[in-house]
Enzyme design. Structure first.
Site, PDB file in Angstrom:
ATOM      1  N   CYS A 142       6.246  -5.244   0.646  1.00 57.82           N
ATOM      2  CA  CYS A 142       6.395  -3.933   0.005  1.00 57.82           C
ATOM      3  C   CYS A 142       6.250  -2.800   1.032  1.00 57.82           C
ATOM      4  CB  CYS A 142       5.424  -3.829  -1.159  1.00 57.82           C
ATOM      5  SG  CYS A 142       5.965  -2.649  -2.388  1.00 57.82           S
ATOM      6  N   GLU A 176       0.904 -12.038  -3.189  1.00 60.34           N
ATOM      7  CA  GLU A 176      -0.557 -12.045  -3.018  1.00 60.34           C
ATOM      8  C   GLU A 176      -1.283 -11.621  -4.294  1.00 60.34           C
ATOM      9  OE1 GLU A 176       1.501  -9.828  -1.909  1.00 60.34           O
ATOM     10  OE2 GLU A 176       0.638  -7.817  -2.036  1.00 60.34           O
ATOM     11  N   ILE A 222       5.871  -3.459  -7.539  1.00 62.89           N
ATOM     12  CA  ILE A 222       5.090  -2.254  -7.828  1.00 62.89           C
ATOM     13  C   ILE A 222       5.628  -1.112  -6.969  1.00 62.89           C
ATOM     14  CG2 ILE A 222       2.779  -1.225  -7.827  1.00 62.89           C
ATOM     15  CD1 ILE A 222       1.676  -4.137  -7.880  1.00 62.89           C
ATOM     16  N   HIS A 279       5.091  -8.844  -4.505  1.00 66.51           N
ATOM     17  CA  HIS A 279       3.699  -9.109  -4.114  1.00 66.51           C
ATOM     18  C   HIS A 279       3.215 -10.510  -4.509  1.00 66.51           C
ATOM     19  CE1 HIS A 279       2.704  -4.955  -2.983  1.00 66.51           C
ATOM     20  NE2 HIS A 279       3.530  -4.604  -3.954  1.00 66.51           N
ATOM     21  N   GLY A 282       0.872  -1.170   0.000  1.00 66.67           N
ATOM     22  CA  GLY A 282       0.000   0.000   0.000  1.00 66.67           C
ATOM     23  C   GLY A 282       0.902   1.211   0.000  1.00 66.67           C
ATOM     24  N   GLU A 283       0.612   2.149   0.846  1.00 67.88           N
ATOM     25  CA  GLU A 283       1.461   3.339   0.959  1.00 67.88           C
ATOM     26  C   GLU A 283       1.995   3.367   2.392  1.00 67.88           C
ATOM     27  OE1 GLU A 283       2.038   4.898  -1.868  1.00 67.88           O
ATOM     28  OE2 GLU A 283       3.557   6.034  -0.788  1.00 67.88           O
ATOM     29  N   SER A 284       3.308   3.173   2.523  1.00 73.35           N
ATOM     30  CA  SER A 284       3.866   2.995   3.868  1.00 73.35           C
ATOM     31  C   SER A 284       3.645   4.209   4.765  1.00 73.35           C
ATOM     32  CB  SER A 284       5.355   2.660   3.776  1.00 73.35           C
ATOM     33  OG  SER A 284       6.041   3.672   3.075  1.00 73.35           O
ATOM     34  N   ARG A 296      12.807   3.609  -0.626  1.00 73.88           N
ATOM     35  CA  ARG A 296      11.462   3.579  -1.220  1.00 73.88           C
ATOM     36  C   ARG A 296      11.517   3.883  -2.715  1.00 73.88           C
ATOM     37  NH1 ARG A 296       7.411   7.354   1.931  1.00 73.88           N
ATOM     38  NH2 ARG A 296       5.924   6.336   0.564  1.00 73.88           N
TER      39      ARG A 296
HETATM   40  N1  GLN Z   1       5.876   2.797  -2.829  1.00 78.72           N
HETATM   41  C1  GLN Z   1       5.104   2.396  -1.706  1.00 78.72           C
HETATM   42  C2  GLN Z   1       5.642   3.036  -0.433  1.00 78.72           C
HETATM   43  O1  GLN Z   1       6.643   3.665  -0.481  1.00 78.72           O
HETATM   44  C3  GLN Z   1       5.065   0.890  -1.567  1.00 78.72           C
HETATM   45  C4  GLN Z   1       4.395   0.288  -2.765  1.00 78.72           C
HETATM   46  C5  GLN Z   1       3.697  -1.007  -2.500  1.00 78.72           C
HETATM   47  O2  GLN Z   1       3.433  -1.388  -1.361  1.00 78.72           O
HETATM   48  N2  GLN Z   1       3.324  -1.658  -3.572  1.00 78.72           N
HETATM   49  O3  GLN Z   1       5.058   2.914   0.589  1.00 78.72           O
END
Ligand code: GLN
Length: 194
Positions: free
Chosen positions: A81, A176, A137, A174, A49-51, A108
């Site tokens: 990720c 999943e 991703i 990923h 997701g977005e950390s 990142r």
């Molecule tokens: N780029 C995202 C981050 O910095 C991570 C991307 C992902 O979880 N697919 O949090």
């Protein structure tokens, strides 16, 4: 098949996909959003997701402190990720909030922007098995291992992409998003053996 109770941190990210991977392993996973739910699980997956968003929500939902405590107490955890970024003690060039339990440094978005997401074949453990489809991703790069106890379980382009330190497992790709549940099965076994 199993009475294991494995949670997927359900604040943001690809939660449903991890629940589907767990069910491929015969485990009925559950979403974890509250401290009470966290207390019930035997292991936890932190999704992609977005950390920075997940980190902020961990604080807002009062989960950061109990989560850190459980991980330090030996609860098995698997970060993918963004989950890997949150677990890392060092995030290159960033002071964003993190769980910070795993002795790795990450960078990142190290492989480029969204359009530069890529796939790579990954060999997991048994060389006789066909490679896995590694989907990356906006993936973080594991730039340094900060403790000799960190083991590299998979590599791509010469970088570690799946690492383990005791009861913590983390990867930059990923699984999943595929129907290949080998990494999830490996994690389920980590949880089963505590
Ligand atoms: N780029 C995202 C981050 O910095 C991570 C991307 C992902 O979880 N697919 O949090």
């Amino acid at each position: 098949m199993s009475q294991l109770n494995i949670g997927v941190l359900g604040l943001q990210g690809d939660v449903a996909e991890h629940l589907a991977s767990l069910s491929r392993c015969g485990v009925a996973g559950c979403r974890v959003r509250r401290a009470g739910e966290l207390a019930e699980v035997d292991g936890l997956i932190i999704p992609g997701g977005e950390s920075s968003t997940i980190g902020m929500l961990l604080d807002r939902f009062g989960l950061m402190v109990p989560l850190r405590k459980r991980i330090r107490g030996g609860m098995p955890v698997y970060g993918t990720c963004a989950g890997l970024i949150l677990l890392a003690t060092e995030i290159e060039g960033s002071r964003q909030t993190r769980i910070g339990c795993m002795d790795v440094a990450v960078l990142r978005n190290a492989y480029g922007r969204q359009v530069d997401s890529f796939e790579a074949p990954l060999q997991f453990r048994d060389e006789d098995q066909p490679p896995m489809r590694g989907i990356f991703i906006r993936a973080p790069r594991i730039t340094r291992l900060l403790d000799p106890k960190v083991q590299v379980l998979m590599e791509a382009h010469g970088d570690p992409v799946l690492v383990r330190q005791g009861t913590m497992l983390a990867g930059s790709f990923h699984p999943e998003l595929t129907d290949d549940a080998r990494v999830h099965r490996y994690f389920v076994e980590m949880v089963r053996h505590g």
